[in-house]
Design a protein around this motif. Structure first.
Motif, PDB file in Angstrom:
ATOM      1  N   GLU A   3       0.843  -1.201   0.000  1.00 12.97           N
ATOM      2  CA  GLU A   3       0.000   0.000   0.000  1.00 12.97           C
ATOM      3  C   GLU A   3       0.880   1.253   0.000  1.00 12.97           C
ATOM      4  O   GLU A   3       0.654   2.181  -0.746  1.00 12.97           O
ATOM      5  N   VAL A   4       1.899   1.226   0.848  1.00 15.93           N
ATOM      6  CA  VAL A   4       2.891   2.300   0.888  1.00 15.93           C
ATOM      7  C   VAL A   4       4.224   1.691   0.480  1.00 15.93           C
ATOM      8  O   VAL A   4       4.663   0.698   1.048  1.00 15.93           O
ATOM      9  N   ASN A   5       4.861   2.262  -0.521  1.00 13.11           N
ATOM     10  CA  ASN A   5       6.156   1.778  -0.986  1.00 13.11           C
ATOM     11  C   ASN A   5       7.247   2.386  -0.124  1.00 13.11           C
ATOM     12  O   ASN A   5       7.219   3.576   0.176  1.00 13.11           O
ATOM     13  N   VAL A   6       8.207   1.564   0.279  1.00 13.33           N
ATOM     14  CA  VAL A   6       9.255   2.009   1.187  1.00 13.33           C
ATOM     15  C   VAL A   6      10.622   1.610   0.650  1.00 13.33           C
ATOM     16  O   VAL A   6      10.816   0.472   0.217  1.00 13.33           O
ATOM     17  N   VAL A   7      11.563   2.547   0.666  1.00 14.68           N
ATOM     18  CA  VAL A   7      12.954   2.271   0.333  1.00 14.68           C
ATOM     19  C   VAL A   7      13.771   2.517   1.588  1.00 14.68           C
ATOM     20  O   VAL A   7      13.651   3.569   2.216  1.00 14.68           O
ATOM     21  N   LYS A   8      14.574   1.520   1.961  1.00 17.17           N
ATOM     22  CA  LYS A   8      15.448   1.645   3.125  1.00 17.17           C
ATOM     23  C   LYS A   8      16.888   1.571   2.648  1.00 17.17           C
ATOM     24  O   LYS A   8      17.255   0.659   1.910  1.00 17.17           O
ATOM     25  N   LEU A   9      17.698   2.540   3.068  1.00 17.56           N
ATOM     26  CA  LEU A   9      19.110   2.586   2.705  1.00 17.56           C
ATOM     27  C   LEU A   9      19.956   2.550   3.966  1.00 17.56           C
ATOM     28  O   LEU A   9      19.603   3.171   4.965  1.00 17.56           O
ATOM     29  N   GLU A  10      21.064   1.840   3.901  1.00 14.17           N
ATOM     30  CA  GLU A  10      22.057   1.864   4.972  1.00 14.17           C
ATOM     31  C   GLU A  10      23.372   2.240   4.323  1.00 14.17           C
ATOM     32  O   GLU A  10      23.960   1.442   3.580  1.00 14.17           O
ATOM     33  N   LEU A  11      23.821   3.464   4.565  1.00 18.30           N
ATOM     34  CA  LEU A  11      25.031   3.976   3.935  1.00 18.30           C
ATOM     35  C   LEU A  11      26.183   3.933   4.936  1.00 18.30           C
ATOM     36  O   LEU A  11      26.112   4.566   5.979  1.00 18.30           O
ATOM     37  N   PRO A  12      27.251   3.205   4.620  1.00 18.10           N
ATOM     38  CA  PRO A  12      28.381   3.102   5.550  1.00 18.10           C
ATOM     39  C   PRO A  12      29.308   4.311   5.437  1.00 18.10           C
ATOM     40  O   PRO A  12      29.519   4.848   4.352  1.00 18.10           O
ATOM     41  N   PHE A  13      29.844   4.724   6.573  1.00 19.36           N
ATOM     42  CA  PHE A  13      30.828   5.799   6.619  1.00 19.36           C
ATOM     43  C   PHE A  13      32.054   5.317   7.368  1.00 19.36           C
ATOM     44  O   PHE A  13      32.016   4.304   8.071  1.00 19.36           O
ATOM     45  N   TYR A  14      33.132   6.054   7.224  1.00 16.49           N
ATOM     46  CA  TYR A  14      34.402   5.692   7.837  1.00 16.49           C
ATOM     47  C   TYR A  14      34.280   5.588   9.354  1.00 16.49           C
ATOM     48  O   TYR A  14      34.883   4.725   9.966  1.00 16.49           O
ATOM     49  N   SER A  15      33.482   6.473   9.943  1.00 12.80           N
ATOM     50  CA  SER A  15      33.339   6.483  11.398  1.00 12.80           C
ATOM     51  C   SER A  15      31.942   6.962  11.768  1.00 12.80           C
ATOM     52  O   SER A  15      31.205   7.483  10.931  1.00 12.80           O
ATOM     53  N   ASN A  16      31.621   6.841  13.029  1.00  8.03           N
ATOM     54  CA  ASN A  16      30.358   7.352  13.551  1.00  8.03           C
ATOM     55  C   ASN A  16      30.301   8.868  13.391  1.00  8.03           C
ATOM     56  O   ASN A  16      29.252   9.426  13.074  1.00  8.03           O
ATOM     57  N   ASN A  17      31.434   9.538  13.577  1.00  6.47           N
ATOM     58  CA  ASN A  17      31.491  10.990  13.422  1.00  6.47           C
ATOM     59  C   ASN A  17      31.143  11.398  11.985  1.00  6.47           C
ATOM     60  O   ASN A  17      30.382  12.340  11.769  1.00  6.47           O
ATOM     61  N   HIS A  18      31.663  10.681  10.999  1.00  2.00           N
ATOM     62  CA  HIS A  18      31.339  10.961   9.602  1.00  2.00           C
ATOM     63  C   HIS A  18      29.851  10.723   9.337  1.00  2.00           C
ATOM     64  O   HIS A  18      29.216  11.504   8.614  1.00  2.00           O
ATOM     65  N   ALA A  19      29.296   9.660   9.888  1.00  2.00           N
ATOM     66  CA  ALA A  19      27.869   9.373   9.712  1.00  2.00           C
ATOM     67  C   ALA A  19      27.012  10.484  10.317  1.00  2.00           C
ATOM     68  O   ALA A  19      26.000  10.887   9.745  1.00  2.00           O
TER      69      ALA A  19
ATOM     70  N   ASN B  74      28.437   3.360  12.444  1.00  2.00           N
ATOM     71  CA  ASN B  74      28.994   4.199  11.380  1.00  2.00           C
ATOM     72  C   ASN B  74      28.099   4.194  10.131  1.00  2.00           C
ATOM     73  O   ASN B  74      28.563   4.495   9.038  1.00  2.00           O
ATOM     74  N   PHE B  75      26.816   3.894  10.307  1.00  2.00           N
ATOM     75  CA  PHE B  75      25.867   3.850   9.193  1.00  2.00           C
ATOM     76  C   PHE B  75      24.858   4.979   9.293  1.00  2.00           C
ATOM     77  O   PHE B  75      24.344   5.276  10.374  1.00  2.00           O
ATOM     78  N   LEU B  76      24.567   5.589   8.164  1.00  2.00           N
ATOM     79  CA  LEU B  76      23.429   6.485   8.049  1.00  2.00           C
ATOM     80  C   LEU B  76      22.277   5.626   7.543  1.00  2.00           C
ATOM     81  O   LEU B  76      22.382   4.995   6.485  1.00  2.00           O
ATOM     82  N   VAL B  77      21.206   5.557   8.310  1.00  2.00           N
ATOM     83  CA  VAL B  77      20.052   4.726   7.966  1.00  2.00           C
ATOM     84  C   VAL B  77      18.936   5.652   7.485  1.00  2.00           C
ATOM     85  O   VAL B  77      18.573   6.605   8.173  1.00  2.00           O
ATOM     86  N   VAL B  78      18.410   5.357   6.304  1.00  2.00           N
ATOM     87  CA  VAL B  78      17.412   6.217   5.672  1.00  2.00           C
ATOM     88  C   VAL B  78      16.199   5.381   5.292  1.00  2.00           C
ATOM     89  O   VAL B  78      16.341   4.282   4.752  1.00  2.00           O
ATOM     90  N   LYS B  79      15.022   5.911   5.572  1.00  2.00           N
ATOM     91  CA  LYS B  79      13.772   5.254   5.170  1.00  2.00           C
ATOM     92  C   LYS B  79      12.928   6.310   4.463  1.00  2.00           C
ATOM     93  O   LYS B  79      12.598   7.342   5.044  1.00  2.00           O
ATOM     94  N   ILE B  80      12.627   6.058   3.193  1.00  2.00           N
ATOM     95  CA  ILE B  80      11.815   6.977   2.396  1.00  2.00           C
ATOM     96  C   ILE B  80      10.580   6.208   1.952  1.00  2.00           C
ATOM     97  O   ILE B  80      10.685   5.097   1.439  1.00  2.00           O
ATOM     98  N   SER B  81       9.401   6.785   2.167  1.00  2.00           N
ATOM     99  CA  SER B  81       8.169   6.068   1.829  1.00  2.00           C
ATOM    100  C   SER B  81       7.161   6.992   1.149  1.00  2.00           C
ATOM    101  O   SER B  81       7.131   8.197   1.392  1.00  2.00           O
ATOM    102  N   SER B  82       6.343   6.377   0.291  1.00  2.00           N
ATOM    103  CA  SER B  82       5.291   7.103  -0.416  1.00  2.00           C
ATOM    104  C   SER B  82       4.331   6.099  -1.046  1.00  2.00           C
ATOM    105  O   SER B  82       4.738   5.002  -1.425  1.00  2.00           O
ATOM    106  N   LYS B  83       3.094   6.498  -1.183  1.00  2.00           N
ATOM    107  CA  LYS B  83       2.126   5.674  -1.914  1.00  2.00           C
ATOM    108  C   LYS B  83       2.367   5.791  -3.415  1.00  2.00           C
ATOM    109  O   LYS B  83       2.077   4.871  -4.160  1.00  2.00           O
ATOM    110  N   ASP B  84       2.897   6.919  -3.834  1.00  2.00           N
ATOM    111  CA  ASP B  84       3.143   7.193  -5.257  1.00  2.00           C
ATOM    112  C   ASP B  84       4.562   6.766  -5.618  1.00  2.00           C
ATOM    113  O   ASP B  84       5.539   7.379  -5.186  1.00  2.00           O
TER     114      ASP B  84
END
Length: 109
Positions: free
Chosen positions: A26-42, A69-79
């Motif tokens: 019903e709602v489309n969701v994209v989840k990203l886990e982007l690694p960085f060199y350190s927690n500070n960079h994230a 050290n990961f930036l976690v992103v969740k983007i969602s939309s019905k469209d």
């Protein structure tokens, strides 16, 4: 007549340590886990990218968080078209942030 495979409701991909998952429903969701060199960079990436809010008329929701050290992103939309556009835009900005971190760098934690 050949039987066609049913589309899955979830797809997961990994390329060079970037993990992204697409949940279809019903709602489309994209989840990203982007690694960085350190927690500070994230955290620097998080603080740089969180200020780019989705327009309220766009029916797209974006959630960002830092885990280790990961930036976690969740983007969602019905469209699905708006979701694609939002993910593309976010990835462009994320590349800019990582290029800047790489160029000017920060000391690790």
């Amino acid at each position: 007549m050949e039987s066609m495979e049913q589309p899955t409701t979830s797809e997961e991909f990994a390329e060079e340590m970037v993990v992204f998952k697409i949940d279809k429903g019903e709602v489309n969701v994209v989840k990203l886990e982007l690694p960085f060199y350190s927690n500070n960079h994230a955290k620097v990436a998080y603080n740089s990218l969180r200020i780019d809010k989705e327009p309220s008329r766009g029916s797209v929701a974006k959630e960002l968080s830092v885990r280790d050290n990961f930036l976690v992103v969740k983007i969602s939309s019905k469209d699905i078209k708006r979701l694609r556009s939002s993910v593309t835009s976010f990835v462009d900005y994320a590349i800019l942030v990582t290029d800047t971190l790489g160029r000017y760098g920060l000391t690790s934690d």
